[in-house]
Design a protein around this motif. Structure first.
Motif, PDB file in Angstrom:
ATOM      1  N   GLY A 189     -60.913  17.375  64.237  1.00  0.00           N
ATOM      2  CA  GLY A 189     -60.925  17.623  62.795  1.00  0.00           C
ATOM      3  C   GLY A 189     -60.462  16.415  61.999  1.00  0.00           C
ATOM      4  O   GLY A 189     -61.043  16.080  60.955  1.00  0.00           O
ATOM      5  N   THR A 190     -59.420  15.736  62.500  1.00  0.00           N
ATOM      6  CA  THR A 190     -58.934  14.534  61.809  1.00  0.00           C
ATOM      7  C   THR A 190     -59.973  13.422  61.836  1.00  0.00           C
ATOM      8  O   THR A 190     -60.206  12.740  60.821  1.00  0.00           O
ATOM      9  N   LEU A 191     -60.605  13.230  62.984  1.00  0.00           N
ATOM     10  CA  LEU A 191     -61.628  12.191  63.076  1.00  0.00           C
ATOM     11  C   LEU A 191     -62.847  12.524  62.221  1.00  0.00           C
ATOM     12  O   LEU A 191     -63.517  11.615  61.706  1.00  0.00           O
ATOM     13  N   PHE A 192     -63.130  13.811  62.055  1.00  0.00           N
ATOM     14  CA  PHE A 192     -64.228  14.201  61.158  1.00  0.00           C
ATOM     15  C   PHE A 192     -63.905  13.828  59.713  1.00  0.00           C
ATOM     16  O   PHE A 192     -64.773  13.348  58.973  1.00  0.00           O
ATOM     17  N   LEU A 193     -62.651  14.028  59.313  1.00  0.00           N
ATOM     18  CA  LEU A 193     -62.243  13.616  57.963  1.00  0.00           C
ATOM     19  C   LEU A 193     -62.307  12.096  57.803  1.00  0.00           C
ATOM     20  O   LEU A 193     -62.648  11.588  56.727  1.00  0.00           O
ATOM     21  N   VAL A 194     -61.982  11.363  58.874  1.00  0.00           N
ATOM     22  CA  VAL A 194     -62.100   9.902  58.826  1.00  0.00           C
ATOM     23  C   VAL A 194     -63.556   9.497  58.648  1.00  0.00           C
ATOM     24  O   VAL A 194     -63.870   8.565  57.881  1.00  0.00           O
ATOM     25  N   ASP A 195     -64.473  10.194  59.325  1.00  0.00           N
ATOM     26  CA  ASP A 195     -65.901   9.900  59.153  1.00  0.00           C
ATOM     27  C   ASP A 195     -66.350  10.152  57.715  1.00  0.00           C
ATOM     28  O   ASP A 195     -67.159   9.380  57.158  1.00  0.00           O
ATOM     29  N   ILE A 196     -65.847  11.237  57.115  1.00  0.00           N
ATOM     30  CA  ILE A 196     -66.192  11.515  55.717  1.00  0.00           C
ATOM     31  C   ILE A 196     -65.669  10.413  54.799  1.00  0.00           C
ATOM     32  O   ILE A 196     -66.376   9.930  53.898  1.00  0.00           O
ATOM     33  N   ALA A 197     -64.426   9.979  55.051  1.00  0.00           N
ATOM     34  CA  ALA A 197     -63.849   8.906  54.236  1.00  0.00           C
ATOM     35  C   ALA A 197     -64.631   7.602  54.403  1.00  0.00           C
ATOM     36  O   ALA A 197     -64.878   6.870  53.426  1.00  0.00           O
ATOM     37  N   LEU A 198     -65.055   7.302  55.631  1.00  0.00           N
ATOM     38  CA  LEU A 198     -65.845   6.097  55.848  1.00  0.00           C
ATOM     39  C   LEU A 198     -67.218   6.200  55.191  1.00  0.00           C
ATOM     40  O   LEU A 198     -67.756   5.201  54.685  1.00  0.00           O
ATOM     41  N   GLY A 199     -67.790   7.405  55.180  1.00  0.00           N
ATOM     42  CA  GLY A 199     -69.068   7.596  54.502  1.00  0.00           C
ATOM     43  C   GLY A 199     -68.956   7.388  53.006  1.00  0.00           C
ATOM     44  O   GLY A 199     -69.836   6.765  52.388  1.00  0.00           O
ATOM     45  N   LEU A 201     -66.669   5.532  51.617  1.00  0.00           N
ATOM     46  CA  LEU A 201     -66.407   4.099  51.454  1.00  0.00           C
ATOM     47  C   LEU A 201     -67.703   3.293  51.556  1.00  0.00           C
ATOM     48  O   LEU A 201     -67.877   2.278  50.860  1.00  0.00           O
ATOM     49  N   ALA A 202     -68.619   3.722  52.400  1.00  0.00           N
ATOM     50  CA  ALA A 202     -69.895   3.015  52.544  1.00  0.00           C
ATOM     51  C   ALA A 202     -70.734   3.107  51.280  1.00  0.00           C
ATOM     52  O   ALA A 202     -71.487   2.175  50.959  1.00  0.00           O
ATOM     53  N   LYS A 203     -70.605   4.216  50.553  1.00  0.00           N
ATOM     54  CA  LYS A 203     -71.359   4.363  49.306  1.00  0.00           C
ATOM     55  C   LYS A 203     -70.734   3.558  48.160  1.00  0.00           C
ATOM     56  O   LYS A 203     -71.446   3.019  47.314  1.00  0.00           O
ATOM     57  N   THR A 204     -69.415   3.495  48.144  1.00  0.00           N
ATOM     58  CA  THR A 204     -68.738   2.792  47.046  1.00  0.00           C
ATOM     59  C   THR A 204     -68.700   1.279  47.277  1.00  0.00           C
ATOM     60  O   THR A 204     -68.744   0.506  46.312  1.00  0.00           O
ATOM     61  N   VAL A 205     -68.572   0.867  48.539  1.00  0.00           N
ATOM     62  CA  VAL A 205     -68.525  -0.574  48.863  1.00  0.00           C
ATOM     63  C   VAL A 205     -69.623  -0.872  49.890  1.00  0.00           C
ATOM     64  O   VAL A 205     -69.361  -0.959  51.100  1.00  0.00           O
ATOM     65  N   PRO A 206     -70.875  -0.982  49.455  1.00  0.00           N
ATOM     66  CA  PRO A 206     -71.970  -1.185  50.429  1.00  0.00           C
ATOM     67  C   PRO A 206     -71.900  -2.529  51.141  1.00  0.00           C
ATOM     68  O   PRO A 206     -72.541  -2.706  52.176  1.00  0.00           O
ATOM     69  N   GLN A 207     -71.142  -3.505  50.588  1.00  0.00           N
ATOM     70  CA  GLN A 207     -71.060  -4.813  51.243  1.00  0.00           C
ATOM     71  C   GLN A 207     -70.230  -4.767  52.525  1.00  0.00           C
ATOM     72  O   GLN A 207     -70.319  -5.658  53.362  1.00  0.00           O
ATOM     73  N   MET A 208     -69.415  -3.716  52.683  1.00  0.00           N
ATOM     74  CA  MET A 208     -68.538  -3.621  53.859  1.00  0.00           C
ATOM     75  C   MET A 208     -69.343  -3.185  55.092  1.00  0.00           C
ATOM     76  O   MET A 208     -70.138  -2.254  55.026  1.00  0.00           O
ATOM     77  N   ASN A 209     -69.118  -3.880  56.199  1.00  0.00           N
ATOM     78  CA  ASN A 209     -69.796  -3.552  57.458  1.00  0.00           C
ATOM     79  C   ASN A 209     -68.977  -2.488  58.195  1.00  0.00           C
ATOM     80  O   ASN A 209     -67.999  -2.799  58.866  1.00  0.00           O
ATOM     81  N   LEU A 210     -69.392  -1.225  58.056  1.00  0.00           N
ATOM     82  CA  LEU A 210     -68.621  -0.133  58.653  1.00  0.00           C
ATOM     83  C   LEU A 210     -68.735  -0.097  60.166  1.00  0.00           C
ATOM     84  O   LEU A 210     -67.880   0.488  60.842  1.00  0.00           O
ATOM     85  N   PHE A 211     -69.767  -0.697  60.736  1.00  0.00           N
ATOM     86  CA  PHE A 211     -69.871  -0.734  62.187  1.00  0.00           C
ATOM     87  C   PHE A 211     -68.783  -1.616  62.797  1.00  0.00           C
ATOM     88  O   PHE A 211     -68.427  -1.457  63.954  1.00  0.00           O
ATOM     89  N   VAL A 212     -68.270  -2.553  62.009  1.00  0.00           N
ATOM     90  CA  VAL A 212     -67.190  -3.415  62.486  1.00  0.00           C
ATOM     91  C   VAL A 212     -65.827  -2.821  62.149  1.00  0.00           C
ATOM     92  O   VAL A 212     -64.891  -2.879  62.949  1.00  0.00           O
ATOM     93  N   VAL A 213     -65.700  -2.228  60.967  1.00  0.00           N
ATOM     94  CA  VAL A 213     -64.416  -1.703  60.501  1.00  0.00           C
ATOM     95  C   VAL A 213     -64.190  -0.266  60.953  1.00  0.00           C
ATOM     96  O   VAL A 213     -63.062   0.134  61.270  1.00  0.00           O
ATOM     97  N   GLY A 214     -65.266   0.537  61.007  1.00  0.00           N
ATOM     98  CA  GLY A 214     -65.112   1.972  61.247  1.00  0.00           C
ATOM     99  C   GLY A 214     -64.583   2.306  62.627  1.00  0.00           C
ATOM    100  O   GLY A 214     -63.709   3.169  62.773  1.00  0.00           O
ATOM    101  N   ILE A 215     -65.092   1.635  63.662  1.00  0.00           N
ATOM    102  CA  ILE A 215     -64.674   1.966  65.031  1.00  0.00           C
ATOM    103  C   ILE A 215     -63.188   1.689  65.266  1.00  0.00           C
ATOM    104  O   ILE A 215     -62.474   2.546  65.811  1.00  0.00           O
ATOM    105  N   PRO A 216     -62.632   0.534  64.851  1.00  0.00           N
ATOM    106  CA  PRO A 216     -61.172   0.350  65.012  1.00  0.00           C
ATOM    107  C   PRO A 216     -60.355   1.362  64.219  1.00  0.00           C
ATOM    108  O   PRO A 216     -59.302   1.819  64.707  1.00  0.00           O
ATOM    109  N   ILE A 217     -60.815   1.733  63.033  1.00  0.00           N
ATOM    110  CA  ILE A 217     -60.083   2.728  62.246  1.00  0.00           C
ATOM    111  C   ILE A 217     -60.052   4.071  62.972  1.00  0.00           C
ATOM    112  O   ILE A 217     -59.009   4.734  63.034  1.00  0.00           O
ATOM    113  N   LYS A 218     -61.175   4.481  63.540  1.00  0.00           N
ATOM    114  CA  LYS A 218     -61.228   5.748  64.265  1.00  0.00           C
ATOM    115  C   LYS A 218     -60.357   5.707  65.519  1.00  0.00           C
ATOM    116  O   LYS A 218     -59.724   6.706  65.876  1.00  0.00           O
ATOM    117  N   MET A 219     -60.305   4.567  66.185  1.00  0.00           N
ATOM    118  CA  MET A 219     -59.461   4.442  67.376  1.00  0.00           C
ATOM    119  C   MET A 219     -57.987   4.549  67.021  1.00  0.00           C
ATOM    120  O   MET A 219     -57.211   5.234  67.704  1.00  0.00           O
TER     121      MET A 219
END
Length: 257
Positions: A189-199, A201-219
């Motif tokens: 459930g917590t990781l699902f909320l992190v995915d929502i937050a990253l989603g 963030l991807a809409k508000t800051v499209p320049q950010m590469n979530l494939f690089v930032v998202g995986i360490p954040i989830k870990m």
């Protein structure tokens, strides 16, 4: 009674205990030497055989082979379905790793011969330590010895076993999935909320590469929630052991009814 007269009875007791030790939690691990399994079954059989008083004398004839097959079935069922509930912690770890991204980092377990998820293996080790800390192995030995009171050594399985046994098997599998979901739900459930937050963030800051930032954040979120969740995990393990003992008692009642 001479030793030769006790030999058929001893062999039946030995078969049930050996089959139980092969499939029961803790003893089924490959790191437990085979000599320890059948040696423990042998010496426990020596202690138990003098306490069992069959209604009729057991002879080593064609009927004895059928009794051996019945003892194999009883021992395997008692051990396997008890161990099945412990697979719930590994299943919960698989759910968590699938959500956190650790599903790609599997490890080979030489004890089972299969690839296992990291969190699932960690949960299983903690579960076995908790199981040993409450003398769960003693509870299982007492249970299999009590099975001789419910399922006599010279008695056949009742006719109504098949239907009730299938219902009990489905109930144990249901409990396994329910406990796995109960263990995995806080972290998933917590990781699902992190995915929502990253989603978002991807809409508000499209320049950010979530494939690089998202995986360490989830870990990082995975390890933080796992650390916080550990006391709750031990509480769920207590529920798991209670369910295991209850299922063990129900199986004895069904096989010996």
């Amino acid at each position: 009674m001479s030793i030769l007269n006790l030999l058929p009875l001893f062999l039946l007791v030995f078969v049930r205990l050996t089959c139980f030790f092969v499939t029961a939690p803790l003893w089924m691990e490959r790191k437990i030497p085979a000599s320890f399994k059948w040696g423990g079954a042998f010496f426990i059989s020596l202690l138990v055989v003098g306490l069992i008083q069959p209604e009729q004398k057991i002879e080593m004839d064609s009927v004895f082979i059928l009794l051996v097959l019945k003892e194999v079935l009883v021992g395997l069922c008692l051990g396997f379905f008890t161990n099945l509930l412990l697979y719930a912690v590994q299943l919960a770890g698989s759910f968590i790793d699938l959500q956190s991204g650790f599903a790609m980092a599997t490890m080979f377990n030489p004890q089972t011969g299969i690839q296992e998820n990291l969190t699932g293996r960690f949960f299983y080790i903690v579960a076995m330590l908790f199981f040993l800390s409450i003398d769960g192995h003693h509870i299982l030995i007492k249970g299999v010895l009590a099975s001789y009171n419910w399922i006599p050594i010279d008695a056949w399985l009742p006719l109504g076993v098949s239907e009730n046994f299938v219902q009990l098997s489905l109930m144990i599998v249901r409990d396994m999935f329910w406990i796995a979901i109960l263990i995995a739900s806080p972290i998933v459930g917590t990781l699902f909320l992190v995915d929502i937050a990253l989603g978002i963030l991807a809409k508000t800051v499209p320049q950010m590469n979530l494939f690089v930032v998202g995986i360490p954040i989830k870990m990082v979120a995975h390890f933080i929630v796992l650390f916080i969740f550990m006391p709750v995990f031990l509480t769920v393990m207590e529920k798991l052991v209670q369910t295991m003992i209850h299922s063990f008692e129900q199986m004895l009642q069904i096989l010996g009814a």
